[in-house]
Design an enzyme around this catalytic site. Structure first.
Site, PDB file in Angstrom:
ATOM      1  CB  SER A   1       5.451   7.138 -19.518  1.00 31.65           C
ATOM      2  OG  SER A   1       6.500   8.862 -19.445  1.00 31.65           O
TER       3      SER A   1
ATOM      4  CG  HIS B   1      13.168   9.801  -5.941  1.00 31.86           C
ATOM      5  ND1 HIS B   1      14.688   9.348  -6.825  1.00 31.86           N
ATOM      6  CD2 HIS B   1      12.184  10.793  -6.472  1.00 31.86           C
ATOM      7  CE1 HIS B   1      14.958   9.414  -8.294  1.00 31.86           C
ATOM      8  NE2 HIS B   1      13.046  10.261  -8.063  1.00 31.86           N
TER       9      HIS B   1
ATOM     10  CB  CYS C   1       2.359   8.685 -23.412  1.00 35.86           C
ATOM     11  SG  CYS C   1       4.005   9.055 -22.654  1.00 35.86           S
TER      12      CYS C   1
END
Length: 138
Positions: free
Chosen positions: A68, A73, A88
């Site tokens: 995935s 950030h 996943c």
């Protein structure tokens, strides 16, 4: 679509400023941490943002995983970062690797305060129900 989604909001990070402002350096660490955790990077995007009146610009580091994704950030003017790891779990349980990756990145940023969340997403069978649960304790 069964999987594990981990998030972390990191505050008052004591790490070297490099990890908050250098997209290339942060990206390399993210890529290596994902592979070390046993996940498989298949793509990436590392973006620097311009400085503002509040200070140097932050960065976004995204690593697309076969399992995935990982996204970071940063806000250097706040000495803060957010982390997002989603794996996943169809075909194999990648949850331990997701926790290992998250733990590694939290250690990198050295936050004085953090908010951690874990969400079990999707269901294995139509009878299963997604549930929220407590974050992994180191």
């Amino acid at each position: 679509m069964h999987g594990l989604h981990l998030t972390a909001d990191l505050h008052d990070c004591r790490c070297a400023m490099q990890w908050l402002i250098d997209a290339k350096a942060l990206g390399a660490v993210c890529r290596k941490a994902a592979a070390t955790a046993g996940l498989n990077p298949v793509g990436e995007l590392f973006q620097s943002f311009p400085a503002t009146a509040q200070g140097p610009g932050g960065v976004t580091a995204t690593v697309l995983l076969a399992e995935s994704h990982l996204c970071v950030h940063t806000w250097p003017e706040l000495r803060a970062a957010t982390l997002d790891v989603y794996v996943c779990n169809v075909g194999a349980n990648h949850s331990p690797a997701a926790h290992a990756l998250m733990d590694c990145l939290i250690s990198l940023f050295e936050p004085q305060r953090s908010e951690l969340n874990a969400l079990q997403r999707g269901a294995l069978t139509p009878d299963d129900k997604p549930t929220a649960f407590a974050p992994h304790a180191p």
